[in-house]
Structures are given as structure tokens and as C-alpha cells.
Motif scaffolding. Structure first.
Motif, mmCIF file in Angstrom:
data_model
loop_
_atom_site.group_PDB
_atom_site.id
_atom_site.type_symbol
_atom_site.label_atom_id
_atom_site.label_comp_id
_atom_site.label_asym_id
_atom_site.label_seq_id
_atom_site.Cartn_x
_atom_site.Cartn_y
_atom_site.Cartn_z
ATOM 1 N N GLU A 292 -26.243 21.354 0.335
ATOM 2 C CA GLU A 292 -25.941 20.603 -0.886
ATOM 3 C C GLU A 292 -27.278 20.243 -1.532
ATOM 4 O O GLU A 292 -28.243 19.871 -0.825
ATOM 5 N N SER B 224 -16.922 19.567 2.122
ATOM 6 C CA SER B 224 -17.130 20.880 2.765
ATOM 7 C C SER B 224 -17.251 20.752 4.274
ATOM 8 O O SER B 224 -16.789 21.622 5.017
ATOM 9 N N ALA C 38 -29.012 23.717 -6.533
ATOM 10 C CA ALA C 38 -28.423 23.217 -7.791
ATOM 11 C C ALA C 38 -28.389 24.349 -8.816
ATOM 12 O O ALA C 38 -27.369 24.580 -9.478
ATOM 13 N N GLY D 30 -21.795 29.180 -9.003
ATOM 14 C CA GLY D 30 -20.763 28.407 -8.301
ATOM 15 C C GLY D 30 -21.035 28.359 -6.802
ATOM 16 O O GLY D 30 -22.034 28.901 -6.310
ATOM 17 N N GLU D 31 -20.114 27.728 -6.071
ATOM 18 C CA GLU D 31 -20.270 27.607 -4.612
ATOM 19 C C GLU D 31 -20.077 28.987 -3.968
ATOM 20 O O GLU D 31 -19.411 29.862 -4.544
ATOM 21 N N ILE E 243 -25.713 27.012 -7.842
ATOM 22 C CA ILE E 243 -24.320 26.585 -8.097
ATOM 23 C C ILE E 243 -24.044 26.546 -9.603
ATOM 24 O O ILE E 243 -22.982 26.965 -10.073
ATOM 25 N N GLU E 244 -25.053 26.123 -10.362
ATOM 26 C CA GLU E 244 -24.903 26.076 -11.827
ATOM 27 C C GLU E 244 -24.594 27.473 -12.360
ATOM 28 O O GLU E 244 -23.742 27.650 -13.232
ATOM 29 N N LYS F 260 -20.961 21.957 -3.320
ATOM 30 C CA LYS F 260 -21.172 20.858 -4.267
ATOM 31 C C LYS F 260 -21.042 19.494 -3.585
ATOM 32 O O LYS F 260 -21.748 18.542 -3.922
ATOM 33 N N ASP F 261 -20.095 19.428 -2.627
ATOM 34 C CA ASP F 261 -19.759 18.127 -2.037
ATOM 35 C C ASP F 261 -19.781 18.270 -0.516
ATOM 36 O O ASP F 261 -18.825 18.784 0.085
#
Ligand SMILES: CC[C@H](C(=O)O)C(=O)SCCNC(=O)CCNC(=O)[C@H](O)C(C)(C)COP(=O)(O)OP(=O)(O)OC[C@H]1O[C@@H](n2cnc3c(N)ncnc32)[C@H](O)[C@@H]1OP(=O)(O)O
Ligand SMILES: [Co+2]
Length: 134
Positions: free
Chosen positions: A57, A18, A66, A73-74, A69-70, A13-14
Motif C-alpha cells: 500500500e 486486502s 500510488a 489500478g490494483e 494504482i493511479e 489501495k486498502d
């Protein structure tokens, strides 16, 4: 022929957080960061001997990362294999019943031509084929 695991793709996500985490984990700094507009991703690469870790990312909400992850998750997103002849491997795998997500090799990160196989045709694992661009 598949010659080795070229990289393991990890959805994050970030990227800044990370990058810091994986630098501590692997005790090495990332060797490159690259944006792949066509995939809507920002990547960051670490090299652990012959295997690379590719952090990914999403750079836009429509990105596969996206969506992943939605939904999940990661975590580990795909496994990439190095091939010596991506066209021959795509043809062989299609004949074996694997579903190619792109009919022609496309430009990937780290100077590669890539093709993805649908995870539904490979036991739920998203597989990427990578050939060094000559
Ligand atoms: C190329 C630059 C860089 C590089 O190395 O050079 C990269 O690696 S970029 C990486 C990001 N790009 C891609 O992943 C491109 C290929 N991916 C896709 O075309 C899609 O993500 C796809 C087709 C795998 C899934 O997209 P879709 O819109 O169909 O999303 P859904 O959520 O509906 O998924 C359908 C079905 O597949 C399962 N799924 C999705 N992603 C993964 C995954 N990474 N690993 C395993 N399974 C995955 C998802 O859970 C759905 O299954 P279901 O049972 O219906 O829940
Ligand atoms: Co990849």
C-alpha cells in the motif's frame, strides 16, 4: 544465480481490507507487516509454502505504488527472485542489456537487499532481485 521466486508483489489501495481478503483466500494470516519509508510503502507478507505474497500500500502519493494504482489500478505489481549474489547478478543482467533501476543494492523489506529492473527491459514485467542481508 536466481534460486527461486521470492515473492509476488501486489499493489493494493486498502491494506486492512486486502489483509482480510488474502487471509480468507490463502487461509493463513500475514506473518509480518513492515513499512519501507525509502519506497513509500507499507508491506504485509503471507507465506504459502516457499513462496511469499507481498501486499503493498502506498504510504505517500509520490510512491511507485500510488503511481501504479493511479495508472493501472490494483493488481500484480512485480515478481521478485531470490539471488545468492545480488552484485554478481546485477552485473550479469546489466551486461545482458537489462536496465537496472538502482546502481547499488538498496534496503528492501523482510531483511533483504534489493535491485529492480525497468519493466521496459523485461517484457513489461517489473522484476526485483532479492538477497538475504547477511
Ligand atoms: C523495496 C521494498 C519492497 C520489497 O520487496 O522489498 C518492494 O517491493 S517496494 C515496491 C515499490 N518500489 C518499486 O517499484 C521501485 C521500482 N519501481 C520504479 O522505479 C518505478 O515504479 C518504475 C520505473 C517501474 C516506473 O516508474 P515511472 O515514474 O516511470 O512510472 P510510469 O507510470 O511513467 O512508468 C513508466 C512505464 O513503466 C510502466 N510500469 C510502471 N510500473 C510498472 C509495473 N509495476 N509493471 C509493469 N510496467 C510498469 C508504465 O506503465 C509505463 O509504461 P507505458 O507503456 O509508458 O505506460
Ligand atoms: Co517486493
Amino acid at each position: 544465480m536466481l534460486t527461486n521466486v521470492e515473492h509476488i508483489g501486489i499493489a493494493v489501495k486498502d491494506m486492512a481490507a486486502s489483509n482480510e481478503l488474502f487471509t480468507k483466500l490463502l487461509n493463513i494470516a500475514p506473518y509480518k507487516s513492515e513499512s519501507v519509508e525509502s519506497e513509500g510503502v507499507l508491506t504485509s507478507f503471507f507465506k504459502v509454502n516457499e513462496t511469499k505474497i507481498e501486499l503493498l500500500e502506498a504510504s505517500n502519493p509520490a510512491s511507485a505504488i500510488a503511481k501504479f494504482i493511479e495508472k493501472k489500478g490494483e493488481g500484480i505489481h512485480h515478481i521478485a527472485f531470490e539471488v545468492d549474489d545480488i552484485l554478481a547478478e546485477m552485473k550479469r543482467l546489466e551486461a545482458e542489456g537489462f536496465v537496472l533501476l538502482n546502481a547499488e543494492p538498496k534496503l528492501g523489506a523482510d531483511n533483504k537487499l534489493v535491485c529492480f529492473l525497468h519493466p521496459k527491459s523485461s517484457n513489461g514485467v517489473l522484476v526485483e532481485l532479492c538477497q538475504e542481508r547477511r
